[in-house]
Design an enzyme around this catalytic site. Structure first.
Site, PDB file in Angstrom:
ATOM      1  CB  THR A  77      -0.956  -0.001   1.205  1.00 16.83           C
ATOM      2  OG1 THR A  77      -1.792  -1.148   1.134  1.00 16.83           O
ATOM      3  CG2 THR A  77      -1.825   1.244   1.213  1.00 16.83           C
ATOM      4  CG  ASN A 162      -6.653  -9.116  -4.783  1.00 16.93           C
ATOM      5  OD1 ASN A 162      -6.695  -8.480  -5.828  1.00 16.93           O
ATOM      6  ND2 ASN A 162      -7.512  -8.912  -3.798  1.00 16.93           N
ATOM      7  CD  GLN A 192      -2.002 -12.124  -3.827  1.00 18.63           C
ATOM      8  OE1 GLN A 192      -1.565 -13.268  -3.716  1.00 18.63           O
ATOM      9  NE2 GLN A 192      -2.548 -11.476  -2.806  1.00 18.63           N
ATOM     10  CB  SER A 212       2.920  -6.899   0.377  1.00 20.10           C
ATOM     11  OG  SER A 212       2.605  -6.768   1.739  1.00 20.10           O
ATOM     12  N   GLY A 213       5.664  -8.263   1.864  1.00 16.33           N
ATOM     13  CA  GLY A 213       6.264  -9.461   2.440  1.00 16.33           C
ATOM     14  C   GLY A 213       5.277 -10.448   3.007  1.00 16.33           C
ATOM     15  CG  HIS A 214       1.261  -9.422   4.719  1.00 18.16           C
ATOM     16  ND1 HIS A 214      -0.015  -9.939   4.722  1.00 18.16           N
ATOM     17  CD2 HIS A 214       1.181  -8.217   4.120  1.00 18.16           C
ATOM     18  CE1 HIS A 214      -0.838  -9.088   4.142  1.00 18.16           C
ATOM     19  NE2 HIS A 214      -0.139  -8.029   3.762  1.00 18.16           N
ATOM     20  CB  THR A 250      15.178   3.540  11.705  1.00 20.37           C
ATOM     21  OG1 THR A 250      15.743   4.732  12.248  1.00 20.37           O
ATOM     22  CG2 THR A 250      16.116   2.369  11.944  1.00 20.37           C
ATOM     23  CB  CYS A 341     -19.188  -8.783   4.385  1.00 24.49           C
ATOM     24  SG  CYS A 341     -18.982 -10.559   4.209  1.00 24.49           S
TER      25      CYS A 341
END
Length: 745
Positions: A77, A162, A192, A212-214, A250, A341
């Site tokens: 993001t 996604n 993705q 994105s790492g997660h 940092t 939703c």
């Protein structure tokens, strides 16, 4: 001995992933051993800086970014924000020839169009923002792009979607976007894609690519942005000079260390957590076969050759996505809906953009696994999914040739809902028969499956009136259940010709003309063994409101007469049920009507002096016409709540203090069968009261209003709704388990 809850099967990797053991260990080491600040000049800082730069180099290798910048961020993001800000700032500086055009794929993650809108407004660019259409496979319309390119300053596309797993043809897009005289900046969302498909960003001419790492086994809060050499760049974060001045603050070294470990696994061709594409396709085939065992009529919303193997997006006729999510979640299988939703039935904007039917969009379920899935994990997932076949068979969610003989009992009143619409089933289990009242089209197959599964005789399919906002499902349902229905001729509302009364087992139904909302409207009065239990009022009376009178056939004078008739006919305990329930109140009673609508009380006392009332109703109608979800009536929602919200750590104390406490599981029957509440609250008797049967429970009148009741559902939302319904019915000692079963797991 109570069985333990099932271990979790996590199949929602497109939302987030668990952290690889090696990545967690690397982050832990960075936090405790190699904890230096990369900006420090001493040895500890130099070591940290070396790992940071090593990770940056690994990112280059994985993404084909020989030149250009790799900037570590908090995630995709942030990367999207800085890319859009940079591109739009450059467009504003260069704009001398009229309005600027910004393009994005119609199936992009919402972060992209919302970022375009945000920065466009903030920078005062006044650019035109357009969505690029996609075809039924989710592929971008290249002809549309070609037509728009001359005015385009920035084009945003995805590498992999996604929701659907659809891959865009980046080579074809590159040839189109970078091959002409007009070369707009190009942002490619690669979140993705990494680990699932090869990337050559520099070769393609991509200007910006966020990651994105997660989404790939690293912790949350770490990601990176690729920026092509020479592409405009304006730092979003300024003030410290880190990342060569491209992103101050940092650096998140533990997150970067975790990325380092994941990147090494991806680049390791010998021994790696990550498996080959061929094996991922095999896993996909196994999971799809398991799903089709449970849902034989499953339809894929995206498929090969247009997708990565790790995403299965499917819909099942007759099911909203929430139904399947609730079923899977009860069995500790974590999947997701195609879209977040809303207040109504969720609908996937991605599938809508692809032009798929609404039932597929509203029923979309996304099952996603990661490229590090093991064979054991795949087998365990398939076994758990296949175990649900007996559940859907016994609850008649799916009717198969080998229907389960272990059917879950159904009896009494069942209230089914689709958005704000209500359908009712009145079942006499002993007589093996039922009556359907106000059938809704989207619920027709669900009703038909229940009838077929239980082999019930359909005594009647009735409407209370001719609905103005939707067609009756009565003809469709009658066709589906032709072999279960009688052959007699019926009138426009489904009543046998010339009949005003019906006998169905222990129930006696009586037709009472109540025009006002529409001229043919009736109220269906229901007695159970001589005791008046229910009155189905259609849209004449709603829980907390009234039906509209300004639709074709509406008549205020008839409405008043119908109210007077109901006042004479209704007993104090009779539960009134409508065909719309905007306020999620489930029922009303005559005393509640008069209490909640003083104007109707006044009207009944002085029926000839209704000018003020009609003026109020007219004003309500003007407001109502602007509210799309309130088509047939107006309702004001009143606030009521449970006596207390009980957190999981307070549960045992409540159980010890309230010895007469009843525990109600208000999940639907298929959820209760798939994951029994007894495994979470052992040694306590659980009452199974599905939300769809709550009104039936109230009609039985066996509870003292002072009875202590603890309500439980999956997340705490439906049980809170049930608490409000019970509070409105006069029950004063109703508790709600906050967070539901999810926080007990």
């Amino acid at each position: 001995m109570t069985a333990l809850p099932n271990p979790e099967i996590y199949l929602d990797h497109n939302a987030t992933t668990p952290v690889l053991a090696c990545a967690a260990a690397a982050a832990q080491y960075a936090m405790q051993q190699s904890f230096g600040n990369p900006s420090s000049s001493h040895a500890t800082g130099i070591k940290a800086k070396a790992q940071l730069e090593q990770t940056r180099q690994l990112a280059r290798e994985l993404t084909g970014a020989v030149q250009g910048d790799i900037v570590f961020t908090s995630g995709a993001t942030e990367g999207i924000q800085v890319a859009v800000l940079s591109a739009l700032t450059a467009a504003r500086a260069a704009n001398t020839n009229g309005p600027v055009l910004l393009l994005y794929g119609a199936t992009e993650h919402k972060a992209v169009p919302q970022s375009l809108e945000h920065w466009n407004q903030l920078l005062g660019l006044n650019a035109q923002i357009k969505a690029i259409p996609v075809d039924q496979h989710g592929l971008l319309d290249l002809d549309f792009i070609r037509e728009q390119l001359p005015r385009c300053a920035l084009i945003c596309t995805m590498a992999v979607n996604n929701e659907t797993g659809v891959m865009q043809d980046l080579a074809a897009l590159s040839a189109l976007i970078k091959g002409g005289a007009s070369q707009p900046l190009w942002l490619v969302d690669c979140v993705q894609a990494l680990g699932k498909t090869a990337l050559q960003l520099e070769q393609l001419g991509v200007d910006y690519a966020p990651f994105s790492g997660h989404k790939l086994y690293a912790p949350k809060g770490i990601g990176f942005l690729y920026k092509r050499s020479g592409a405009p760049y304006l730092p979003l974060m300024a003030g410290g000079g880190q990342e060569a001045g491209l992103r101050s603050g940092t650096e998140n070294l533990p997150g970067i260390a975790a990325l380092n470990a994941v990147f090494r696994q991806l680049l390791n061709k010998e021994q790696s957590y990550f498996v080959s594409s061929d094996l991922l396709w095999q896993y996909r085939a196994h999971l799809l076969a398991a799903l089709k065992t449970v849902f034989p009529h499953l339809v894929l919303n995206s498929d090969a050759p247009h997708v990565v193997p790790t995403t299965l997006n499917f819909s099942v006729p007759g099911f909203a996505s929430k139904d399947i999510l609730d079923l899977f979640d009860a069995a500790a299988i974590r999947v997701s809906a195609g879209s977040a939703c809303s207040s109504k039935i969720p609908s996937s904007f991605v599938l809508n953009a692809m032009g798929l039917e609404l039932w597929r969009s509203q029923g979309a379920v996304r099952l996603s696994f990661g490229p590090a899935m093991t064979e054991q994990e795949c087998l365990a997932a398939c076994e758990r999914i296949r175990s649900l076949k007996s559940v859907v068979d016994s609850c008649c969610l799916v009717v198969s040739d080998a229907q389960s003989t272990d059917l879950q009992p159904v009896d009494g009143l069942i209230q089914l809902k689709h958005e704000d619409l209500c359908s009712y089933l009145l079942v006499d289990a002993n007589a093996k028969s039922l009556v359907v009242i106000d059938p809704v089209q989207s619920l027709a197959s669900r009703i038909a499956q229940l009838v077929q599964g239980h082999q019930l005789q359909v005594c009647a399919i009735l409407d209370t009136h001719l609905h103005k906002d939707h067609p009756s499902a009565r003809p469709e349902l009658a066709a589906l259940l032709a072999s279960y229905c009688g052959a007699e001729q019926v009138d426009v509302l489904g009543w046998p010709q010339g009949e005003t009364r019906l006998q169905m087992g222990r129930y006696q139904l009586r037709r009472l003309p109540t025009p006002g909302h529409s001229p043919e409207a009736v109220t269906v009065m229901v007695d159970e063994e001589g005791v008046q239990k229910f009155a189905f009022t259609g849209d004449l009376i709603l829980p907390g409101g009234t039906g509209r009178l300004d639709l074709p056939g509406g008549n205020a004078a008839d409405f008043v007469k119908s109210l007077q008739l109901l006042q004479q006919q209704l007993q104090p305990q009779t539960l009134l049920l409508s065909s719309h329930d905007y306020a999620q109140r489930f029922f009303t009673r005559w005393d509640l009507i008069l209490q909640e609508q003083p104007v109707l009380h006044s009207l009944l006392q002085q029926p000839d002096c209704c000018d003020s009332w009609t003026e109020q109703l007219s004003a309500q109608h003007q407001w109502l016409k602007q509210q799309q979800k309130h088509f047939c009536g107006v309702v004001e929602v009143s606030a009521s709540d449970a006596k207390a919200l009980i957190s999981p750590h307070e549960l045992q104390s409540l159980l010890q203090q309230q010895r007469d406490l009843q525990i109600w599981d208000v999940r639907e029957t298929y959820e209760q069968v798939a994951g029994a509440l007894e495994s979470y609250i052992p040694d306590h008797q659980i009452e199974h009261v599905p939300l769809s049967c709550l009104v039936q429970r109230l009609s039985e009148g066996q509870l003292n209003s002072q009875q202590s009741i603890l309500l439980v559902c999956r997340s705490g939302n439906r049980s809170l709704l049930a608490a409000r319904v019970l509070a409105r019915a006069g029950y004063q000692q109703v508790y709600n388990l906050k967070g539901g079963v999810a926080l007990l797991a």
